[in-house]
Design an enzyme around this catalytic site. Structure first.
Site, PDB file in Angstrom:
ATOM      1  N   ARG A  37      59.015 -39.194  59.611  1.00 48.12           N
ATOM      2  CA  ARG A  37      58.379 -39.631  58.354  1.00 48.12           C
ATOM      3  C   ARG A  37      56.954 -40.105  58.598  1.00 48.12           C
ATOM      4  O   ARG A  37      56.056 -39.848  57.786  1.00 48.12           O
ATOM      5  CB  ARG A  37      59.201 -40.733  57.700  1.00 48.12           C
ATOM      6  CG  ARG A  37      60.463 -40.157  57.093  1.00 48.12           C
ATOM      7  CD  ARG A  37      61.340 -41.216  56.504  1.00 48.12           C
ATOM      8  NE  ARG A  37      62.385 -40.595  55.720  1.00 48.12           N
ATOM      9  CZ  ARG A  37      63.472 -41.209  55.302  1.00 48.12           C
ATOM     10  NH1 ARG A  37      63.667 -42.477  55.608  1.00 48.12           N
ATOM     11  NH2 ARG A  37      64.356 -40.571  54.588  1.00 48.12           N
ATOM     12  N   LYS A 194      82.911 -33.718  49.868  1.00 52.56           N
ATOM     13  CA  LYS A 194      83.594 -33.846  48.579  1.00 52.56           C
ATOM     14  C   LYS A 194      82.899 -33.136  47.421  1.00 52.56           C
ATOM     15  O   LYS A 194      81.680 -33.132  47.337  1.00 52.56           O
ATOM     16  CB  LYS A 194      83.689 -35.328  48.220  1.00 52.56           C
ATOM     17  CG  LYS A 194      84.608 -36.100  49.135  1.00 52.56           C
ATOM     18  CD  LYS A 194      84.601 -37.545  48.717  1.00 52.56           C
ATOM     19  CE  LYS A 194      85.667 -38.319  49.462  1.00 52.56           C
ATOM     20  NZ  LYS A 194      85.687 -39.704  49.032  1.00 52.56           N
ATOM     21  N   GLY A 351      71.152 -34.939  53.087  1.00 59.40           N
ATOM     22  CA  GLY A 351      72.220 -35.578  53.872  1.00 59.40           C
ATOM     23  C   GLY A 351      72.376 -35.031  55.280  1.00 59.40           C
ATOM     24  O   GLY A 351      71.426 -34.985  56.046  1.00 59.40           O
ATOM     25  N   GLY A 374      68.323 -37.834  49.086  1.00 58.34           N
ATOM     26  CA  GLY A 374      68.610 -37.969  47.657  1.00 58.34           C
ATOM     27  C   GLY A 374      67.679 -37.151  46.780  1.00 58.34           C
ATOM     28  O   GLY A 374      68.126 -36.513  45.816  1.00 58.34           O
TER      29      GLY A 374
HETATM   30  P1  AMP Z   1      78.206 -34.362  52.836  1.00 59.46           P
HETATM   31  O1  AMP Z   1      77.565 -35.662  53.196  1.00 59.46           O
HETATM   32  O2  AMP Z   1      78.903 -34.367  51.524  1.00 59.46           O
HETATM   33  O3  AMP Z   1      77.285 -33.177  53.013  1.00 59.46           O
HETATM   34  O4  AMP Z   1      79.397 -34.178  53.864  1.00 59.46           O
HETATM   35  C1  AMP Z   1      79.225 -34.033  55.230  1.00 59.46           C
HETATM   36  C2  AMP Z   1      80.543 -34.315  55.908  1.00 59.46           C
HETATM   37  O5  AMP Z   1      81.540 -33.420  55.470  1.00 59.46           O
HETATM   38  C3  AMP Z   1      80.486 -34.168  57.413  1.00 59.46           C
HETATM   39  O6  AMP Z   1      80.674 -35.431  57.971  1.00 59.46           O
HETATM   40  C4  AMP Z   1      81.635 -33.245  57.737  1.00 59.46           C
HETATM   41  O7  AMP Z   1      82.395 -33.649  58.856  1.00 59.46           O
HETATM   42  C5  AMP Z   1      82.491 -33.329  56.489  1.00 59.46           C
HETATM   43  N1  AMP Z   1      83.362 -32.149  56.351  1.00 59.46           N
HETATM   44  C6  AMP Z   1      82.985 -30.883  56.244  1.00 59.46           C
HETATM   45  N2  AMP Z   1      84.053 -30.083  56.172  1.00 59.46           N
HETATM   46  C7  AMP Z   1      85.146 -30.857  56.226  1.00 59.46           C
HETATM   47  C8  AMP Z   1      86.556 -30.604  56.191  1.00 59.46           C
HETATM   48  N3  AMP Z   1      87.049 -29.365  56.069  1.00 59.46           N
HETATM   49  N4  AMP Z   1      87.394 -31.667  56.253  1.00 59.46           N
HETATM   50  C9  AMP Z   1      86.900 -32.912  56.356  1.00 59.46           C
HETATM   51  N5  AMP Z   1      85.589 -33.216  56.405  1.00 59.46           N
HETATM   52  C10 AMP Z   1      84.712 -32.194  56.339  1.00 59.46           C
END
Ligand code: AMP
Length: 393
Positions: A37, A194, A351, A374
């Site tokens: 940054r 999620k 992220g 974000g």
């Molecule tokens: P996000 O911050 O929503 O982009 O999520 C990233 C996180 O999703 C990472 O820590 C991954 O380990 C997790 N992730 C990705 N695929 C899976 C899965 N099939 N089961 C559980 N966690 C997952």
């Protein structure tokens, strides 16, 4: 995208208030652990120095909740800034318009943490006016703070001429290349944990993209909604209807959805857990889907071959745990290869995406990787960013 640029703007003799993002990660001993940054703020500052303008830097740091405290003082960054610029940098602990008189043309002054003022995160106009009184023009160079309607990141821009800094300009030009005026076919890859955190993003993307690959934990919710068994996988069963709605909209908007057809499963969520690859139909109730299988990755690569633009957010599996990083690594490497050959414009961000692409060794070959979390996501959701809107007037 049309916005006010520094190019052609007379800067000599002016005092420019530059919003940067010095919210850098630090080690336990206080040293800077990643200066990305800080580095991205340098081109604009050097540009202003060369043009003979005075530079006032504004940044937030941490979450001091409107009260000064020693731990969140920005003073720590001054030595790093002095070294990076190879010039003197003054530091002002208070918002004092007279302090600016200490600056010579080409001089640089950093003001104390903007979040030490209560009105900052409230977008208080009186505070924004105090910031504005420090100079003649405003330069927003912190895309990572542009989704916030804070006094120093957006409201100030309504009170004086506002321009995009050089880092902001680069960011806006690249992201518009991916969603505003992209070369089609445009493909998206959305993964991560999620669906619930990315509903707006998925809804916006299906109305804009030609192809959308859904992977990671969030794919399980879609697979469940379609009637597949997902065993003990991460799955938001209560979002079944939301997932079906997104699929319905995608069909209406002619966006092809690609979900995993084969998967890698394990009984434990840990690195090197005993695992196997299988078809969707044979996932057992005790097993978790932790990555996409080989056939799914092949399908994703075929889709990349047909695409001209790629926008990527989120890993395709639990990439922190080997070997469940396999599909993310393979897909990222393939996207990097196509980009290097000039066949694909690839833009990624948000992220864990940067960490995942770096882990794959693919980050350097992507067309552009946004380090803004974000702000990148809100932009992908199609939401106006207050810190960008003020640059359009
Ligand atoms: P996000 O911050 O929503 O982009 O999520 C990233 C996180 O999703 C990472 O820590 C991954 O380990 C997790 N992730 C990705 N695929 C899976 C899965 N099939 N089961 C559980 N966690 C997952």
């Amino acid at each position: 995208m049309d916005f006010n640029r520094l190019k052609g703007t007379r800067l000599k003799g002016k005092t420019a208030i530059v919003r940067v993002d010095f919210n850098v990660p630090r080690n336990k001993d206080g040293s800077i652990s990643d200066d990305t940054r800080l580095q991205s703020a340098l081109p604009t500052i050097k540009h202003l120095q060369k043009a003979g303008a005075k530079t006032i830097l504004l940044s937030h740091y941490g979450r001091p909740n409107g009260k000064p405290n020693k731990k969140d003082s920005l003073r720590f960054i001054v030595p790093a800034l002095v070294e990076a610029l190879d010039s003197e940098v003054l530091f002002s602990p208070t918002l004092n318009a007279n302090a600016v008189d200490l600056l010579e043309p080409g001089g640089v002054m950093l003001m104390e943490n903007t979040r030490f003022h209560k009105g900052e995160t409230e977008g208080d106009k009186a505070l924004a006016q105090e910031f504005a009184d420090l100079g003649d023009i405003y330069i927003q160079d912190a895309f990572s703070a542009a989704h916030r309607n804070h006094a120093s990141s957006a409201v100030i821009g309504e009170l004086m001429p506002a321009y995009a800094g050089l880092a902001m300009e680069r960011e806006l030009d690249h992201i518009s290349q991916a969603l505003i005026k992209p070369k089609s076919p445009v493909m998206g890859v959305v993964g991560g944990a999620k669906v619930s955190t990315k509903i707006d993003l998925l809804k916006n993307l299906v109305s804009k993209l030609d192809i959308l690959v859904i992977g990671g934990g969030m794919a399980n919710t879609f697979l469940f909604a379609q009637g597949h068994k997902v065993g003990s996988s991460l799955c938001e069963k209560d979002l079944k209807d939301t997932a079906l709605d997104i699929l319905k909209t995608a069909k209406k908007e002619k966006c092809q959805i690609i979900l995993p057809t084969d998967v890698v499963v394990a009984k434990e969520f840990k690195a090197n857990a005993k695992h196997r690859q299988c078809e969707l139909a044979s996932v057992k109730s005790t097993e978790m889907i932790l990555d996409c299988g080989t056939a799914s990755v092949e399908q994703l690569m075929d889709a990349m071959d047909s695409a001209k633009t790629l926008i990527w957010n989120g890993p395709l599996g639990a990439f922190e745990l080997s070997p469940f990083d396999t599909s993310t690594v393979e897909a990222a490497k393939y996207a990097a290869k196509l980009t290097k050959k000039g066949k694909l414009v690839s833009v990624a961000g948000g992220g864990d995406t940067v960490a995942a692409l770096k882990h794959a060794g693919a980050a350097d070959d992507f067309t552009f990787i946004s380090t803004a979390g974000g702000a990148f996501l809100e932009w992908m959701e199609g939401k106006p960013l207050p810190g960008v809107e003020i640059l359009k007037k």
